[in-house]
Design a protein around this motif. Structure first.
Motif, PDB file in Angstrom:
ATOM      1  N   SER A   1      36.870 -41.799 -11.261  1.00 27.56           N
ATOM      2  CA  SER A   1      37.039 -42.198  -9.865  1.00 27.56           C
ATOM      3  C   SER A   1      35.708 -42.142  -9.131  1.00 27.56           C
ATOM      4  O   SER A   1      34.777 -41.455  -9.528  1.00 27.56           O
ATOM      5  CB  SER A   1      38.066 -41.302  -9.182  1.00 27.56           C
ATOM      6  N   ASP A   2      35.661 -42.884  -8.046  1.00 24.43           N
ATOM      7  CA  ASP A   2      34.470 -42.947  -7.206  1.00 24.43           C
ATOM      8  C   ASP A   2      34.453 -41.719  -6.302  1.00 24.43           C
ATOM      9  O   ASP A   2      35.390 -41.520  -5.518  1.00 24.43           O
ATOM     10  CB  ASP A   2      34.522 -44.234  -6.385  1.00 24.43           C
ATOM     11  N   PRO A   3      33.398 -40.856  -6.368  1.00 26.40           N
ATOM     12  CA  PRO A   3      33.380 -39.643  -5.550  1.00 26.40           C
ATOM     13  C   PRO A   3      33.352 -39.928  -4.056  1.00 26.40           C
ATOM     14  O   PRO A   3      33.759 -39.105  -3.259  1.00 26.40           O
ATOM     15  CB  PRO A   3      32.105 -38.913  -5.987  1.00 26.40           C
ATOM     16  N   THR A   4      32.903 -41.111  -3.675  1.00 25.54           N
ATOM     17  CA  THR A   4      32.831 -41.422  -2.253  1.00 25.54           C
ATOM     18  C   THR A   4      34.178 -41.871  -1.692  1.00 25.54           C
ATOM     19  O   THR A   4      34.341 -41.931  -0.485  1.00 25.54           O
ATOM     20  CB  THR A   4      31.767 -42.516  -1.994  1.00 25.54           C
ATOM     21  N   GLU A   5      35.162 -42.144  -2.569  1.00 27.67           N
ATOM     22  CA  GLU A   5      36.459 -42.604  -2.075  1.00 27.67           C
ATOM     23  C   GLU A   5      37.223 -41.497  -1.354  1.00 27.67           C
ATOM     24  O   GLU A   5      38.168 -41.752  -0.637  1.00 27.67           O
ATOM     25  CB  GLU A   5      37.308 -43.199  -3.200  1.00 27.67           C
ATOM     26  N   HIS A   6      36.837 -40.246  -1.513  1.00 27.80           N
ATOM     27  CA  HIS A   6      37.487 -39.120  -0.833  1.00 27.80           C
ATOM     28  C   HIS A   6      36.602 -38.565   0.275  1.00 27.80           C
ATOM     29  O   HIS A   6      36.728 -37.415   0.656  1.00 27.80           O
ATOM     30  CB  HIS A   6      37.820 -38.007  -1.833  1.00 27.80           C
ATOM     31  N   GLY A   7      35.701 -39.394   0.782  1.00 27.59           N
ATOM     32  CA  GLY A   7      34.833 -38.953   1.869  1.00 27.59           C
ATOM     33  C   GLY A   7      33.608 -38.211   1.395  1.00 27.59           C
ATOM     34  O   GLY A   7      32.879 -37.639   2.186  1.00 27.59           O
ATOM     35  N   GLY A   8      33.365 -38.199   0.091  1.00 24.49           N
ATOM     36  CA  GLY A   8      32.207 -37.509  -0.455  1.00 24.49           C
ATOM     37  C   GLY A   8      30.945 -38.358  -0.370  1.00 24.49           C
ATOM     38  O   GLY A   8      31.003 -39.562  -0.140  1.00 24.49           O
ATOM     39  N   GLU A   9      29.822 -37.734  -0.561  1.00 24.56           N
ATOM     40  CA  GLU A   9      28.536 -38.413  -0.584  1.00 24.56           C
ATOM     41  C   GLU A   9      27.909 -38.146  -1.951  1.00 24.56           C
ATOM     42  O   GLU A   9      27.828 -37.000  -2.376  1.00 24.56           O
ATOM     43  CB  GLU A   9      27.632 -37.863   0.529  1.00 24.56           C
ATOM     44  N   GLU A  10      27.477 -39.191  -2.619  1.00 22.35           N
ATOM     45  CA  GLU A  10      26.949 -39.032  -3.971  1.00 22.35           C
ATOM     46  C   GLU A  10      25.488 -38.599  -3.938  1.00 22.35           C
ATOM     47  O   GLU A  10      24.699 -39.115  -3.157  1.00 22.35           O
ATOM     48  CB  GLU A  10      27.070 -40.343  -4.743  1.00 22.35           C
ATOM     49  N   TYR A  11      25.154 -37.629  -4.790  1.00 20.95           N
ATOM     50  CA  TYR A  11      23.788 -37.109  -4.893  1.00 20.95           C
ATOM     51  C   TYR A  11      23.216 -37.311  -6.289  1.00 20.95           C
ATOM     52  O   TYR A  11      22.250 -36.670  -6.656  1.00 20.95           O
ATOM     53  CB  TYR A  11      23.756 -35.620  -4.538  1.00 20.95           C
ATOM     54  N   GLY A  12      23.815 -38.183  -7.086  1.00 18.52           N
ATOM     55  CA  GLY A  12      23.320 -38.435  -8.432  1.00 18.52           C
ATOM     56  C   GLY A  12      24.124 -37.680  -9.459  1.00 18.52           C
ATOM     57  O   GLY A  12      25.128 -37.053  -9.159  1.00 18.52           O
ATOM     58  N   GLN A  13      23.664 -37.762 -10.712  1.00 18.39           N
ATOM     59  CA  GLN A  13      24.362 -37.118 -11.816  1.00 18.39           C
ATOM     60  C   GLN A  13      23.584 -35.896 -12.285  1.00 18.39           C
ATOM     61  O   GLN A  13      22.361 -35.859 -12.185  1.00 18.39           O
ATOM     62  CB  GLN A  13      24.512 -38.086 -12.986  1.00 18.39           C
ATOM     63  N   VAL A  14      24.317 -34.927 -12.789  1.00 21.06           N
ATOM     64  CA  VAL A  14      23.707 -33.745 -13.395  1.00 21.06           C
ATOM     65  C   VAL A  14      24.363 -33.530 -14.749  1.00 21.06           C
ATOM     66  O   VAL A  14      25.465 -34.011 -15.000  1.00 21.06           O
ATOM     67  CB  VAL A  14      23.860 -32.477 -12.511  1.00 21.06           C
ATOM     68  N   GLU A  15      23.677 -32.818 -15.603  1.00 20.42           N
ATOM     69  CA  GLU A  15      24.198 -32.542 -16.934  1.00 20.42           C
ATOM     70  C   GLU A  15      24.287 -31.042 -17.128  1.00 20.42           C
ATOM     71  O   GLU A  15      23.367 -30.301 -16.786  1.00 20.42           O
ATOM     72  CB  GLU A  15      23.249 -33.129 -17.984  1.00 20.42           C
ATOM     73  N   ILE A  16      25.412 -30.604 -17.670  1.00 17.80           N
ATOM     74  CA  ILE A  16      25.594 -29.183 -17.921  1.00 17.80           C
ATOM     75  C   ILE A  16      24.843 -28.812 -19.204  1.00 17.80           C
ATOM     76  O   ILE A  16      24.818 -29.582 -20.158  1.00 17.80           O
ATOM     77  CB  ILE A  16      27.101 -28.826 -17.995  1.00 17.80           C
ATOM     78  N   THR A  17      24.208 -27.653 -19.215  1.00 17.01           N
ATOM     79  CA  THR A  17      23.444 -27.219 -20.382  1.00 17.01           C
ATOM     80  C   THR A  17      24.353 -26.559 -21.406  1.00 17.01           C
ATOM     81  O   THR A  17      25.531 -26.308 -21.133  1.00 17.01           O
ATOM     82  CB  THR A  17      22.341 -26.205 -19.986  1.00 17.01           C
ATOM     83  N   ASP A  18      23.785 -26.254 -22.583  1.00 14.60           N
ATOM     84  CA  ASP A  18      24.536 -25.564 -23.642  1.00 14.60           C
ATOM     85  C   ASP A  18      25.075 -24.221 -23.141  1.00 14.60           C
ATOM     86  O   ASP A  18      26.070 -23.720 -23.646  1.00 14.60           O
ATOM     87  CB  ASP A  18      23.640 -25.265 -24.855  1.00 14.60           C
TER      88      ASP A  18
END
Length: 87
Positions: free
Chosen positions: A2-19
């Motif tokens: 889903s689009d994070p902005t569809e719930h009133g959110g603001e997108e700040y890019g993607q992050v990746e979780i580490t090991d």
């Protein structure tokens, strides 16, 4: 997904979780929300969504040496000035 902005959110890019299960909150978001090192969050799961809820620090009571029963209108004016300045 889903689009994070569809719930009133603001997108700040993607992050990746580490090991080790760590992720970095983007600096622009940390700056916008004034998040500093040591800030505590509660992790909440809602179905497949993870929420980080910032915990607010405990408020401290400030006194000027007055007895508890001695707080009068002047004390509240002083507190207002200390908080908001002269107006």
């Amino acid at each position: 997904m889903s689009d994070p902005t569809e719930h009133g959110g603001e997108e700040y890019g993607q992050v990746e979780i580490t090991d080790r299960g760590r992720l970095t909150i983007p600096k622009s978001l940390r700056d916008d929300l004034k998040i500093e090192g040591g800030t505590t969050f509660t992790v909440v799961r809602q179905n497949n969504t993870i929420l980080l809820v910032r915990q607010l620090p405990e408020l401290e009571t400030v006194s000027t040496g007055r007895d508890r029963d001695e707080w009068d209108e002047e004390a509240f004016r002083d507190a207002g000035r200390a908080t908001f300045g002269e107006r």
